[in-house]
Design a protein around this motif. Sequence first.
Motif, PDB file in Angstrom:
ATOM      1  N   PRO A 118       2.523 -17.638 -40.016  1.00 28.86           N
ATOM      2  CA  PRO A 118       2.529 -17.659 -41.487  1.00 28.86           C
ATOM      3  C   PRO A 118       3.114 -16.407 -42.117  1.00 28.86           C
ATOM      4  N   GLN A 119       2.833 -15.238 -41.546  1.00 22.38           N
ATOM      5  CA  GLN A 119       3.421 -14.004 -42.069  1.00 22.38           C
ATOM      6  C   GLN A 119       4.935 -14.127 -42.136  1.00 22.38           C
ATOM      7  N   LEU A 120       5.513 -14.574 -41.035  1.00 21.48           N
ATOM      8  CA  LEU A 120       6.974 -14.621 -40.941  1.00 21.48           C
ATOM      9  C   LEU A 120       7.568 -15.692 -41.839  1.00 21.48           C
ATOM     10  N   VAL A 121       7.024 -16.912 -41.800  1.00 20.53           N
ATOM     11  CA  VAL A 121       7.680 -17.996 -42.538  1.00 20.53           C
ATOM     12  C   VAL A 121       7.573 -17.792 -44.055  1.00 20.53           C
ATOM     13  N   HIS A 122       6.442 -17.279 -44.527  1.00 20.47           N
ATOM     14  CA  HIS A 122       6.333 -17.039 -45.967  1.00 20.47           C
ATOM     15  C   HIS A 122       7.239 -15.881 -46.397  1.00 20.47           C
ATOM     16  N   TRP A 123       7.379 -14.876 -45.532  1.00 17.41           N
ATOM     17  CA  TRP A 123       8.312 -13.797 -45.855  1.00 17.41           C
ATOM     18  C   TRP A 123       9.758 -14.306 -45.852  1.00 17.41           C
ATOM     19  N   LEU A 124      10.139 -15.109 -44.856  1.00 14.70           N
ATOM     20  CA  LEU A 124      11.505 -15.622 -44.803  1.00 14.70           C
ATOM     21  C   LEU A 124      11.836 -16.464 -46.029  1.00 14.70           C
ATOM     22  N   ARG A 125      10.898 -17.296 -46.459  1.00 13.80           N
ATOM     23  CA  ARG A 125      11.140 -18.116 -47.646  1.00 13.80           C
ATOM     24  C   ARG A 125      11.318 -17.236 -48.880  1.00 13.80           C
ATOM     25  N   ARG A 126      10.478 -16.209 -48.996  1.00  9.99           N
ATOM     26  CA  ARG A 126      10.604 -15.286 -50.131  1.00  9.99           C
ATOM     27  C   ARG A 126      11.922 -14.506 -50.057  1.00  9.99           C
ATOM     28  N   HIS A 127      12.265 -14.060 -48.843  1.00 13.92           N
ATOM     29  CA  HIS A 127      13.528 -13.342 -48.655  1.00 13.92           C
ATOM     30  C   HIS A 127      14.713 -14.214 -49.061  1.00 13.92           C
ATOM     31  N   ASN A 128      14.704 -15.465 -48.629  1.00  8.95           N
ATOM     32  CA  ASN A 128      15.826 -16.350 -48.928  1.00  8.95           C
ATOM     33  C   ASN A 128      15.940 -16.662 -50.412  1.00  8.95           C
ATOM     34  N   SER A 129      14.836 -16.607 -51.138  1.00  7.38           N
ATOM     35  CA  SER A 129      14.874 -16.919 -52.568  1.00  7.38           C
ATOM     36  C   SER A 129      15.232 -15.718 -53.424  1.00  7.38           C
ATOM     37  N   THR A 130      15.105 -14.499 -52.876  1.00  2.52           N
ATOM     38  CA  THR A 130      15.323 -13.303 -53.693  1.00  2.52           C
ATOM     39  C   THR A 130      16.480 -12.435 -53.223  1.00  2.52           C
ATOM     40  N   SER A 131      16.924 -12.609 -51.979  1.00  2.00           N
ATOM     41  CA  SER A 131      17.942 -11.729 -51.418  1.00  2.00           C
ATOM     42  C   SER A 131      19.333 -12.321 -51.582  1.00  2.00           C
ATOM     43  N   ALA A 132      20.312 -11.445 -51.668  1.00  2.00           N
ATOM     44  CA  ALA A 132      21.715 -11.883 -51.671  1.00  2.00           C
ATOM     45  C   ALA A 132      22.196 -12.188 -50.263  1.00  2.00           C
ATOM     46  N   HIS A 133      21.302 -12.021 -49.282  1.00  2.00           N
ATOM     47  CA  HIS A 133      21.679 -12.227 -47.881  1.00  2.00           C
ATOM     48  C   HIS A 133      20.664 -13.138 -47.200  1.00  2.00           C
ATOM     49  N   PRO A 134      20.598 -14.415 -47.597  1.00  2.00           N
ATOM     50  CA  PRO A 134      19.628 -15.339 -46.991  1.00  2.00           C
ATOM     51  C   PRO A 134      19.953 -15.606 -45.528  1.00  2.00           C
ATOM     52  N   LEU A 135      18.947 -16.093 -44.818  1.00  2.00           N
ATOM     53  CA  LEU A 135      19.080 -16.370 -43.391  1.00  2.00           C
ATOM     54  C   LEU A 135      18.783 -17.840 -43.106  1.00  2.00           C
TER      55      LEU A 135
END
Length: 430
Positions: A118-135
């Motif tokens: 859960p730590q990772l997947v919620h961070w990845l979703r947040r990263h993809n929604s806010t970063s100019a460099h989604p993964l």
Amino acid sequence: MTDRMSRSATPLSDWFGEHTSTLRGFDVDAPLDDLEPLRDIVGDAQVVALGEGAHFVGEFTHARQRMLRFLAERCGFTVVAFEFGFSEAAALDHWLQGHGDDADLATVGGTTNAGVNPQLVHWLRRHNSTSAHPLRFVGVDTPTAGGQLRPALEPLADYLREVDPDLVGLVERALAIADRFTGTSVAVAAPKWAQLDGADQDALTASLTRLLLRFRSLEPLYVSRSDQAGYDLALRHLEAALHADYMFTAMRDLFAGRGLDGDAAVRDHYMAESLHWHLDRAEPGTRIALAAHNNHIQKTPVYFDDELAVLPMGYYLHRTLGDSYRALAQTHTAEHVVEMHPTEEAEAGFTVTEERLGTPEPGSVEAAVIDAGYGTDISLTNLRNAPSEGLDRIRAQGSSLPIPVPQAFDAVLTSPTTTTYYTTSLHSEQ
């Protein structure tokens, strides 16, 4: 900060002192300048593997997230591949790109055993929604850590209904057998599989083998009735099921003490080929960050008690990609770490406990880090020009694994602490 003057000086500790830098912490949203030494380690590699010396360690998850940010934001990486089911990853990637909510995540298959927690997947979703460099997220493993065949066989059946409906019955036959021993990992499924009649075990293997042989032979016909991309994807699902089926036998024999040398390589070879599958279909110039246990990403064979345990995924990738593959291990200098004990009655097929550890042995990465004065720091050591002699051990779960470290890894990130983070669900935080 550790007093560097109080360290135990040896040629190896002196070398570590010159090639090690400290990191500020595990805050995944903190500035990334302290990770700049990672740039030289990564170089122009197409695939960079980020390991962990034990599953279920919170520090390893957080460090990996920071490194993923660095690779995405400063090095142009656009894909993260995980020790996670090839067949389940598309649904999780869809959620990580911002579709659906937590209730939808609860329906996504997969396993948290290898760091997709859960730590990772919620961070990845947040990263993809806010970063100019989604993964983008892709998987390379057999379904549910080898515990189920349905995630691979259901999409295969859907494809066959389009191109060869007479063959769907063979898939359904395999599913009827597989559903009788399904589990959350191969540690659950293999003992249940071993309780099946030998005729049922053989029928499952025969069904999958017949499917594979016909599938490969009729590729031109299947492609004419669908397209090449659909055929390739369905074939990879089928190969996932067949490799998982092989591992039931391998794990049964391993648990019984009669396993064949290197038998676990079947799974690791599948993971390496899955990584190539994704690379072959990616845009030119795509760079992939690959996350898995240290034992999977290392470039050298894994030996236990002088017997070959496995040719790991990293061994195959290094053979095919050469210096375009880099492997970064994670370890720790703490006095305890989480350990996994096979337990048939447990939901995951193992129980999780914290094990006390002895003082790191001479010649180990951990001893070198401590002797260099970095034992209480979060540190990053570039191993690409490390001495070829004298560095021959690294911690793996609750043990110390003999390994030619400079040949196996390009770098190591060392944490001074380990905090257990264990969950069996993608959507429920501890």
